[in-house]
Design a protein around this motif. Sequence first.
Motif, PDB file in Angstrom:
ATOM      1  N   CYS A   3     -10.242  -9.966 -52.426  1.00 54.31           N
ATOM      2  CA  CYS A   3     -11.100 -10.994 -51.827  1.00 54.31           C
ATOM      3  C   CYS A   3     -10.407 -11.583 -50.606  1.00 54.31           C
ATOM      4  O   CYS A   3      -9.231 -11.970 -50.664  1.00 54.31           O
ATOM      5  N   ASP A   6     -14.835 -11.599 -54.024  1.00 52.05           N
ATOM      6  CA  ASP A   6     -14.880 -11.290 -55.447  1.00 52.05           C
ATOM      7  C   ASP A   6     -15.956 -12.087 -56.173  1.00 52.05           C
ATOM      8  O   ASP A   6     -16.223 -11.851 -57.339  1.00 52.05           O
ATOM      9  N   SER A   7     -16.586 -13.044 -55.491  1.00 52.35           N
ATOM     10  CA  SER A   7     -17.640 -13.863 -56.102  1.00 52.35           C
ATOM     11  C   SER A   7     -18.522 -14.447 -55.005  1.00 52.35           C
ATOM     12  O   SER A   7     -18.107 -14.542 -53.841  1.00 52.35           O
ATOM     13  N   GLU A  39     -19.236 -17.501 -54.934  1.00 56.53           N
ATOM     14  CA  GLU A  39     -18.570 -18.756 -54.624  1.00 56.53           C
ATOM     15  C   GLU A  39     -17.638 -18.597 -53.424  1.00 56.53           C
ATOM     16  O   GLU A  39     -17.661 -19.408 -52.487  1.00 56.53           O
TER      17      GLU A  39
END
Length: 78
Positions: A4, A28-29, A31
């Motif tokens: 990320c 990775d998200s 968020e």
Amino acid sequence: MARCDLCGNDYDKAFKVTLADGSGGTYDSFECAIQALAPTCEHCGCRIIGHGAESDGRFFCCAHCATHAGVEGIDDRA
């Protein structure tokens, strides 16, 4: 696996986001993607995840914040 760009986590389900101008990154998200890419409301400082409001190149999360910043003619409802 991919790392990320924001938090550095090496994750097998990481994904890439590419913006129209070619910029973006690997996250990775959602968020992390939001923290890295979403504009910030000029009045309250929150990340603008939805459509928000824009006036003369200034971004706001809602009409309420735009009004408090002196923008006229923006309403949450028509």
